[in-house]
Design an enzyme around this catalytic site. Structure first.
Site, short mmCIF file in Angstrom:
data_model
loop_
_atom_site.label_atom_id
_atom_site.label_comp_id
_atom_site.label_asym_id
_atom_site.label_seq_id
_atom_site.Cartn_x
_atom_site.Cartn_y
_atom_site.Cartn_z
N GLU A 1 0.90 -1.29 -0.11
CA GLU A 1 0.10 0.08 0.01
C GLU A 1 0.68 1.20 0.04
OE1 GLU A 1 -4.17 -1.52 2.10
OE2 GLU A 1 -2.73 -0.17 3.17
N GLU B 1 -6.47 -7.53 -1.26
CA GLU B 1 -7.15 -7.42 0.07
C GLU B 1 -8.55 -7.11 -0.28
OE1 GLU B 1 -5.36 -5.13 2.91
OE2 GLU B 1 -3.38 -5.61 2.35
#
Length: 747
Positions: free
Chosen positions: A381, A462
């Site tokens: 991320e 995710e």
């Protein structure tokens, strides 16, 4: 010949570090590895407790077989900033908490006793990955993996890289790149011989090459009658490499598999066949001991992912994980997305240099695992960083051209430097944010995220998780929504051929920093709780398996008329792989098939009982009295599963079950033990929160507290062997049930 033996026992452990500890040895506080520096409470603690220095010491006595040979200690993993000393002299420093390192003792060992000292600094040092920002997981200090004493000849094999070719042809081939270690740099003439063994240990091919010190590559050609490694039949082969030189001999071996794995714009292919990936993310943490769980616990997590949750892929979020876990993935056929460590933050150039080395360490450790199908070479991320990620990708492709690279991001229109666009898509749930003004959407189309003018290999890494944290004891309505979100995303992934698959966040709840989670140092993002007990959402995954594997039928309800805000249990989701489910409620009988209207793409949509299936008169019967619910699952018209839910559940049984009733004493083995409070029909009592007192007799100890609270009618603990053999009894005592005794044997 090489000798590698456990170096786990009889370490002296000290808090802090100072010059005194380099000169003195105090063995009064003995520990064994794997070890956590601070055993934490289950929740509500200060994570800075372990963010300081600790010292481990051990005496290594000189042995005659050390003479003229290479002697080193190999640490599989220590968190985080490690320095190893021999008799007060620094030998090696290692800043990476997730990969092995080696302390070479050759030429420095003295006759008699030698003092090994390891300083561990658990501080979150911003100079080394993953630190410098905030991370949503804990990095528990300690020598938390195994240590080994390695003795080899002056020349040895440092590593082997196995690559297969022509895998989908009748005649296959293997190349083995043999890396040699010659620390003394003296010349030699040697022979390298490789033996290819099948799963029974039979040698099926050999290859030989001469060397004068350089690395060599062995080739095995025209191999026939070779079985492929696949998720349903994970056939493993072994390469054994023997080195013979004037300095002696050495041997190193590795298992591998014949398989191809490719992410394409049209989806993922395993051995040339399409496979929709369905999986979950996994942290390597455990209650109380953090990372310091041994071999059996690591292997059990892989088994739970494959055999209980029925997933076909796991992502090692967000760091390389235990070799025991990866070995088990190889054996059982569980695919792996492995990535370097980090969480959103990118440090300065020196930090990035260390992270690039993390790529090297990860790949060189794990490049022979057939289960690993993609390398994650981007900090999870993080923002784009062109030069940094150009180099991580270049290095990964140089070290291992057989696997594609990925880089997990959560921002759209991110620069694609990897082979696969790997995306955390949390669009489901964002429609609830203030000002979002979005329709409920499970997943975005890939080009909406990539911003590219073409389709590329694409994987969801995710979803859900922090968008809808759910505790195992939460009210039924929240757990139903938790289930629905996982169903919707999996359904969307199965329905989009441009998506290789979806890996949910996450396998189980985990301890975290104060900045995340529910304020008690736990993120309740898992489909399992921290003891690996299933929430309802776990059955979203397990119900997608073929019925020949296991029959799944799980109604998403506590079967209590007053539990939901509106009363009753409708709409009732039944997670199942049956063709039909029949509900019997008094004289009312309904047999319903899967809800393909709302979940058309799932292999096994849930059965959803709602107002569509009842007349007004039938609905009225639900309000007259509350009765038991009887469920029967059918396949091909035949009953295959039965379940009864009590209208008046009563505490009847305290169930205490161990994953294994045998512990390996010398390995300080552990087994998970689960406690469940059950009603008269064997169903867990979701609102029973009594304490359970545990008493152990025999060579074992409870990891954590000896009094554990039931949460949602369940609790757990790990039982650890203390080094001796013998019978072990564990007695569980509560105020509501008769005492229960569990018998385990340490062998």
């Amino acid at each position: 010949m090489r000798s590698v033996v456990s170096f786990n026992e009889s370490w002296s452990f000290h808090e802090g570090f100072g010059q005194r500890l380099l000169d003195a040895f105090d063995g009064t506080r003995s520990v064994s590895l794997p070890h956590t520096a601070v055993e934490l409470p289950f929740n509500y603690f200060d994570e800075t407790l372990y963010q300081r220095a600790f010292t481990y010491q051990k005496i290594l006595r000189w042995l005659p077989e050390f003479e003229g040979r290479e002697v080193s200690i190999v640490f599989d993993g220590a968190m985080a900033d490690s320095v190893v000393y021999l008799n007060g002299e620094q030998i090696v420093a290692h800043k990476d908490g997730y990969t092995p390192f080696e302390a070479r003792l050759t030429g420095k060992l003295l006759p008699g006793d030698n003092l090994i000292t390891v300083k561990i600094d658990g501080s979150e040092n911003p100079a080394i990955p993953p630190f410098g920002g905030r991370i949503d997981y804990l990095t528990y200090a300690g020598i938390y993996r195994d240590a080994w004493l390695k003795v080899t000849g002056a020349v040895s094999i440092s590593n082997i890289k196995i690559e297969t070719a022509n895998v989908l042809s009748d005649a296959k081939s293997v190349s083995v790149r043999c890396h040699l270690a010659n620390p003394q740099s003296s010349g030699f003439i040697g022979t390298v011989t490789g033996s290819l063994k099948d799963s029974s240990g039979t040698v099926i091919a050999t290859a030989t090459a001469d060397t004068t010190g350089e690395d060599v590559t062995l080739s095995f050609e025209d191999l026939t009658d070779i079985l492929l490694w696949d998720i349903s039949s994970p056939t493993l082969y072994e390469i054994v490499v023997d080195l013979k030189t004037s300095h002696g001999s050495d041997r190193l071996s590795s298992h591998f598999g014949f398989r191809t794995a490719e992410f394409t714009p049209e989806g993922f292919l395993l051995n040339g066949a399409p496979l929709k990936l369905r999986g979950l993310n996994r942290h390597q943490s455990f209650p109380y001991v953090g990372y310091a769980a041994g071999r059996s616990a690591q292997e059990r997590d892989a088994d739970i992912m494959k055999s209980v949750l029925k997933c076909n892929i796991v992502r090692t979020s967000h760091y390389p994980q235990s070799k025991w876990f990866l070995d088990q993935c190889d054996r059982i056929g569980l695919l792996v997305f492995e990535e370097i460590h980090g969480w959103q933050h990118i440090g300065d150039l020196e930090w990035q240099k260390e992270s690039i080395e993390n790529v090297r360490r990860m790949i060189e450790r794990d490049w022979n695992h057939p289960s690993i199908v993609i390398w994650g070479v981007r900090i999870n991320e993080s923002l784009d960083s062109h030069d940094f990620y150009t180099e991580t990708n270049r290095l990964a492709r140089e070290l291992d051209p057989t696997r594609q690279t990925g880089g997990v991001r959560y921002l759209t229109d991110s620069e694609l430097l990897e082979d696969v666009y790997t995306m955390n898509d949390f669009i489901l749930g964002n429609e609830e944010l203030p000002g979002a003004n979005r329709p409920r959407t499970a997943l975005r189309r890939q080009q909406e995220n990539t911003g590219l003018d073409r389709k590329v290999p694409y994987l969801i890494t995710e979803f859900n998780g922090h968008m809808h944290p759910t505790k195992i004891y939460d009210q039924e309505a929240r757990q139903v929504e938790h289930v629905r979100r996982h169903l919707e995303v999996l359904n969307a992934a199965y329905g989009d051929p441009d998506i290789s698959g979806a890996i949910g966040w996450c396998m189980f709840d985990y301890n975290t920093h104060k900045d995340f989670g529910s304020g008690d140092r736990i993120c309740y993002h898992g489909v399992l709780d921290m003891f690996r007990e299933p929430k309802f959402a776990a059955y979203v995954y397990s119900s997608q398996c073929d019925p020949s594997d296991e029959i799944i039928m799980k109604p998403v309800t506590f079967w209590a008329r007053g539990e939901r805000n509106i009363g009753g249990v409708l709409p009732l989701i039944i997670l199942t792989n049956c063709d039909e489910v029949e509900l019997k409620y008094g004289s009312l009988i309904k047999r319903i098939g899967p809800d393909r209207e709302n979940y058309p793409h799932l292999p096994h949509p849930p059965v959803v009982l709602d107002h569509r299936h009842f007349t007004a008169d039938e609905l009225g019967t639900w309000g007259l009295e509350w009765l038991d619910g009887e469920f029967t699952g059918y396949i091909d018209g035949q009953p295959v599963a039965r379940l009864r839910l009590a209208a008046d559940p009563l505490p009847m049984t305290l169930e205490v079950v161990a994953d294994s009733t045998s512990l390996k004493a010398r390995e300080r083995d552990t087994t998970r033990v689960v406690i469940r409070a059950l009603d008269q029909y064997g169903q867990r009592l979701p609102f029973l929160h009594d304490n359970v007192a545990l008493h152990v007799d025999g060579p074992a100890r409870i990891v954590g507290r000896s009094i554990v609270p039931l949460q949602g009618g369940t609790a757990g603990f790990w039982l650890e062997a203390t080094g001796l053999t013998g019978s072990i009894t564990v007695e569980a005592i509560t105020s509501r049930f008769s005492p229960v005794t569990l018998h385990v044997t340490a062998v």
